[in-house]
Design an enzyme around this catalytic site. Structure first.
Site, PDB file in Angstrom:
ATOM      1  N   TYR A  30       0.840  -1.193   0.000  1.00 63.55           N
ATOM      2  CA  TYR A  30       0.000   0.000   0.000  1.00 63.55           C
ATOM      3  C   TYR A  30       0.879   1.248   0.000  1.00 63.55           C
ATOM      4  O   TYR A  30       0.588   2.224  -0.687  1.00 63.55           O
ATOM      5  CB  TYR A  30      -0.925  -0.007   1.223  1.00 63.55           C
ATOM      6  CG  TYR A  30      -1.907  -1.146   1.203  1.00 63.55           C
ATOM      7  CD1 TYR A  30      -3.076  -1.066   0.461  1.00 63.55           C
ATOM      8  CD2 TYR A  30      -1.660  -2.305   1.927  1.00 63.55           C
ATOM      9  CE1 TYR A  30      -3.980  -2.122   0.434  1.00 63.55           C
ATOM     10  CE2 TYR A  30      -2.553  -3.363   1.911  1.00 63.55           C
ATOM     11  CZ  TYR A  30      -3.708  -3.265   1.163  1.00 63.55           C
ATOM     12  OH  TYR A  30      -4.594  -4.309   1.135  1.00 63.55           O
ATOM     13  N   ASN A  53     -12.479  -1.347  -5.148  1.00 66.29           N
ATOM     14  CA  ASN A  53     -12.265  -1.679  -6.558  1.00 66.29           C
ATOM     15  C   ASN A  53     -13.436  -2.518  -7.084  1.00 66.29           C
ATOM     16  O   ASN A  53     -13.672  -3.614  -6.586  1.00 66.29           O
ATOM     17  CB  ASN A  53     -10.944  -2.441  -6.692  1.00 66.29           C
ATOM     18  CG  ASN A  53     -10.707  -2.994  -8.075  1.00 66.29           C
ATOM     19  OD1 ASN A  53     -11.306  -2.567  -9.059  1.00 66.29           O
ATOM     20  ND2 ASN A  53      -9.814  -3.965  -8.161  1.00 66.29           N
ATOM     21  N   CYS A 113      -6.328  -5.861  -7.649  1.00 68.78           N
ATOM     22  CA  CYS A 113      -6.173  -5.461  -6.249  1.00 68.78           C
ATOM     23  C   CYS A 113      -5.610  -6.593  -5.395  1.00 68.78           C
ATOM     24  O   CYS A 113      -5.067  -6.347  -4.314  1.00 68.78           O
ATOM     25  CB  CYS A 113      -7.484  -4.928  -5.685  1.00 68.78           C
ATOM     26  SG  CYS A 113      -8.893  -6.008  -5.917  1.00 68.78           S
ATOM     27  N   HIS A 114      -5.688  -7.816  -5.885  1.00 65.15           N
ATOM     28  CA  HIS A 114      -5.121  -8.943  -5.137  1.00 65.15           C
ATOM     29  C   HIS A 114      -3.598  -8.878  -5.087  1.00 65.15           C
ATOM     30  O   HIS A 114      -2.978  -9.554  -4.274  1.00 65.15           O
ATOM     31  CB  HIS A 114      -5.577 -10.285  -5.744  1.00 65.15           C
ATOM     32  CG  HIS A 114      -5.160 -10.500  -7.156  1.00 65.15           C
ATOM     33  ND1 HIS A 114      -5.861  -9.963  -8.229  1.00 65.15           N
ATOM     34  CD2 HIS A 114      -4.117 -11.187  -7.692  1.00 65.15           C
ATOM     35  CE1 HIS A 114      -5.266 -10.328  -9.353  1.00 65.15           C
ATOM     36  NE2 HIS A 114      -4.207 -11.063  -9.050  1.00 65.15           N
ATOM     37  N   GLU A 163      -0.673 -16.854 -10.070  1.00 63.51           N
ATOM     38  CA  GLU A 163       0.137 -15.972 -10.914  1.00 63.51           C
ATOM     39  C   GLU A 163       1.632 -16.224 -10.762  1.00 63.51           C
ATOM     40  O   GLU A 163       2.397 -15.977 -11.686  1.00 63.51           O
ATOM     41  CB  GLU A 163      -0.184 -14.510 -10.615  1.00 63.51           C
ATOM     42  CG  GLU A 163      -1.553 -14.094 -11.128  1.00 63.51           C
ATOM     43  CD  GLU A 163      -1.815 -12.597 -11.002  1.00 63.51           C
ATOM     44  OE1 GLU A 163      -0.926 -11.848 -10.532  1.00 63.51           O
ATOM     45  OE2 GLU A 163      -2.913 -12.174 -11.385  1.00 63.51           O
TER      46      GLU A 163
END
Length: 171
Positions: A104, A127, A135-136, A162
């Site tokens: 953040y 979001n 946002c993950h 990912e």
């Protein structure tokens, strides 16, 4: 004089994903929402408009390719409705590369406001287009998993996916 526009037309559909059903919402034919089951800040169903698959062919194809491990960056057109600050945070989220994370604080720094990490977290939580506006990929300053509207377990699964630490043939 500019002609008056009528009210926006909203439509929605629900598609399957490895992380449960995803509700896709379009405003005037452009993707404006992607919501998971039990998602925090999920708008009421009655705001999603009529059920209609028509505007969702491209995003459904892109999501299928993403979940198959074949797509790393979404190109579908988005309608992001939020405050100017929220939209600036969501634009920064879209710059986080696939498989990477940012804190953040790093997002606040990128926005030129290093003291805004809490505000960044609040905007991140609102979001409306999870997964596509990733946002993950935002974590705590020490790399820990922190709040995620879709739940921390889904966040962990998406990040593992990912990073290649999960099955790529999920969909």
């Amino acid at each position: 004089m500019t002609p008056a526009r009528g009210p926006s037309v909203k439509q929605h559909t629900v598609i399957d994903s490895p992380y449960g059903p995803l509700t896709l919402v379009a405003t005037d034919g452009v993707l404006s929402g992607l919501y998971m089951t039990d998602q925090r800040h999920r708008p009421p169903e009655e705001t999603f408009g009529d059920p209609d698959d028509t505007p969702f062919t491209e995003v459904s194809d892109e999501l299928r390719a993403y979940f198959a491990g074949e797509l790393k960056e979404f190109t579908v057109q988005l309608h992001l409705d939020g405050t100017p600050f929220q939209r600036s945070v969501w634009a920064q989220l879209q710059k986080i590369p696939y498989g990477e994370t940012r804190s953040y604080g790093e997002l606040a720094d990128a926005l030129g406001n290093p003291n805004a990490s809490r505000a960044v977290g609040l905007a991140n939580g609102k979001n409306p287009l999870g997964i596509i506006v990733p946002c993950h990929r935002v974590v705590g300053a020490n790399g820990s998993l922190t709040g995620y509207g879709g739940g921390l377990e889904r966040k962990r699964q998406l990040l593992d996916f990912e990073r290649g630490e999960a099955d790529t043939a999920l969909f």
